[in-house]
Design a protein around this motif. Sequence first.
Motif, PDB file in Angstrom:
ATOM      1  N   ARG A   9      25.642  10.399   0.814  1.00  0.00           N
ATOM      2  CA  ARG A   9      26.828   9.762   1.390  1.00  0.00           C
ATOM      3  C   ARG A   9      27.536   8.913   0.347  1.00  0.00           C
ATOM      4  NH1 ARG A   9      25.976   4.570   3.192  1.00  0.00           N
ATOM      5  NH2 ARG A   9      23.857   3.846   2.943  1.00  0.00           N
ATOM      6  N   GLY A  10      28.770   8.626   0.616  1.00  0.00           N
ATOM      7  CA  GLY A  10      29.576   7.846  -0.313  1.00  0.00           C
ATOM      8  C   GLY A  10      29.266   6.364  -0.218  1.00  0.00           C
ATOM      9  N   PRO A  11      30.112   5.551  -0.840  1.00  0.00           N
ATOM     10  CA  PRO A  11      29.889   4.101  -0.815  1.00  0.00           C
ATOM     11  C   PRO A  11      30.092   3.531   0.591  1.00  0.00           C
ATOM     12  CG  PRO A  11      31.998   4.617  -1.817  1.00  0.00           C
ATOM     13  CD  PRO A  11      31.305   5.928  -1.582  1.00  0.00           C
ATOM     14  N   GLU A  12      29.503   2.375   0.809  1.00  0.00           N
ATOM     15  CA  GLU A  12      29.681   1.674   2.085  1.00  0.00           C
ATOM     16  C   GLU A  12      31.154   1.325   2.261  1.00  0.00           C
ATOM     17  OE1 GLU A  12      27.287   0.760   4.338  1.00  0.00           O
ATOM     18  OE2 GLU A  12      25.748   1.753   3.136  1.00  0.00           O
ATOM     19  N   PRO A  13      31.659   1.418   3.490  1.00  0.00           N
ATOM     20  CA  PRO A  13      33.045   0.990   3.698  1.00  0.00           C
ATOM     21  C   PRO A  13      33.151  -0.528   3.530  1.00  0.00           C
ATOM     22  CG  PRO A  13      32.039   1.695   5.771  1.00  0.00           C
ATOM     23  CD  PRO A  13      31.044   1.936   4.692  1.00  0.00           C
ATOM     24  N   PRO A  14      34.328  -1.022   3.179  1.00  0.00           N
ATOM     25  CA  PRO A  14      34.505  -2.476   3.035  1.00  0.00           C
ATOM     26  C   PRO A  14      34.123  -3.194   4.334  1.00  0.00           C
ATOM     27  CG  PRO A  14      36.455  -1.298   2.286  1.00  0.00           C
ATOM     28  CD  PRO A  14      35.552  -0.282   2.923  1.00  0.00           C
ATOM     29  N   VAL A  15      33.673  -4.421   4.227  1.00  0.00           N
ATOM     30  CA  VAL A  15      33.224  -5.203   5.382  1.00  0.00           C
ATOM     31  C   VAL A  15      34.312  -5.322   6.447  1.00  0.00           C
ATOM     32  CG1 VAL A  15      32.383  -7.480   6.102  1.00  0.00           C
ATOM     33  CG2 VAL A  15      31.605  -6.483   3.960  1.00  0.00           C
ATOM     34  N   ASP A  16      35.564  -5.391   6.032  1.00  0.00           N
ATOM     35  CA  ASP A  16      36.652  -5.540   6.998  1.00  0.00           C
ATOM     36  C   ASP A  16      37.143  -4.199   7.545  1.00  0.00           C
ATOM     37  OD1 ASP A  16      37.752  -4.721   4.589  1.00  0.00           O
ATOM     38  OD2 ASP A  16      39.506  -6.040   4.726  1.00  0.00           O
ATOM     39  N   SER A  17      36.506  -3.121   7.167  1.00  0.00           N
ATOM     40  CA  SER A  17      36.880  -1.795   7.655  1.00  0.00           C
ATOM     41  C   SER A  17      36.421  -1.606   9.101  1.00  0.00           C
ATOM     42  CB  SER A  17      36.228  -0.721   6.782  1.00  0.00           C
ATOM     43  OG  SER A  17      36.298   0.541   7.413  1.00  0.00           O
ATOM     44  N   PRO A  18      37.204  -0.907   9.912  1.00  0.00           N
ATOM     45  CA  PRO A  18      36.745  -0.623  11.276  1.00  0.00           C
ATOM     46  C   PRO A  18      35.515   0.298  11.293  1.00  0.00           C
ATOM     47  CG  PRO A  18      38.840   0.471  10.827  1.00  0.00           C
ATOM     48  CD  PRO A  18      38.532  -0.393   9.649  1.00  0.00           C
ATOM     49  N   TYR A  19      35.195   0.914  10.160  1.00  0.00           N
ATOM     50  CA  TYR A  19      34.045   1.809  10.070  1.00  0.00           C
ATOM     51  C   TYR A  19      32.781   1.110   9.590  1.00  0.00           C
ATOM     52  CZ  TYR A  19      37.758   5.210  10.471  1.00  0.00           C
ATOM     53  OH  TYR A  19      38.843   5.917  10.910  1.00  0.00           O
ATOM     54  N   ALA A  20      32.880  -0.130   9.170  1.00  0.00           N
ATOM     55  CA  ALA A  20      31.731  -0.834   8.600  1.00  0.00           C
ATOM     56  C   ALA A  20      30.582  -0.943   9.601  1.00  0.00           C
ATOM     57  CB  ALA A  20      32.137  -2.212   8.100  1.00  0.00           C
ATOM     58  N   ALA A  21      30.857  -1.424  10.799  1.00  0.00           N
ATOM     59  CA  ALA A  21      29.796  -1.594  11.804  1.00  0.00           C
ATOM     60  C   ALA A  21      29.218  -0.249  12.219  1.00  0.00           C
ATOM     61  CB  ALA A  21      30.324  -2.349  13.018  1.00  0.00           C
ATOM     62  N   VAL A  22      30.066   0.746  12.406  1.00  0.00           N
ATOM     63  CA  VAL A  22      29.600   2.077  12.817  1.00  0.00           C
ATOM     64  C   VAL A  22      28.682   2.668  11.753  1.00  0.00           C
ATOM     65  CG1 VAL A  22      30.347   4.432  13.322  1.00  0.00           C
ATOM     66  CG2 VAL A  22      31.615   2.502  14.247  1.00  0.00           C
ATOM     67  N   THR A  23      29.069   2.548  10.496  1.00  0.00           N
ATOM     68  CA  THR A  23      28.256   3.079   9.403  1.00  0.00           C
ATOM     69  C   THR A  23      26.915   2.356   9.317  1.00  0.00           C
ATOM     70  OG1 THR A  23      30.232   3.675   8.153  1.00  0.00           O
ATOM     71  CG2 THR A  23      28.185   3.476   6.915  1.00  0.00           C
ATOM     72  N   ARG A  24      26.954   1.042   9.370  1.00  0.00           N
ATOM     73  CA  ARG A  24      25.725   0.248   9.288  1.00  0.00           C
ATOM     74  C   ARG A  24      24.785   0.585  10.444  1.00  0.00           C
ATOM     75  NH1 ARG A  24      27.868  -4.255  10.072  1.00  0.00           N
ATOM     76  NH2 ARG A  24      27.187  -4.629  12.183  1.00  0.00           N
ATOM     77  N   ARG A  25      25.324   0.638  11.638  1.00  0.00           N
ATOM     78  CA  ARG A  25      24.496   0.907  12.813  1.00  0.00           C
ATOM     79  C   ARG A  25      23.980   2.339  12.826  1.00  0.00           C
ATOM     80  NH1 ARG A  25      27.419  -2.324  17.723  1.00  0.00           N
ATOM     81  NH2 ARG A  25      26.732  -4.392  17.075  1.00  0.00           N
TER      82      ARG A  25
END
Length: 110
Positions: A9-25
Amino acid sequence: MLTPIFSKRGPEPPVDSPYAAVTRRSLMARVPLLKQPTMPEEVAAVILEAVTTATPRLRWPTDSESTAILRNRPAMADEDWMALFAIERDDEYLAAIGNVWGEKGILFTT
């Protein structure tokens, strides 16, 4: 399933991205399952059965997690399913998802 997908997978999305929580979870919920992964050969056997059967079905679970999801998800209203993803605290989210995942749900709360 045992796969190198998480290492590709690519890099983590920025913390303020709407995808950050979804990716982390997503990672929090799935990585523990790799402790006892389904082998690719098991998935291949299910695929072979699905394409050669005389009695087709819509869904073909390949492991205990997908079987539990298929068993537990229909018992939930769509609104309840969507509400899972609106839970703000990660620990509460993982506990709720663990209930849906079934027998291996304990992995999400430890």
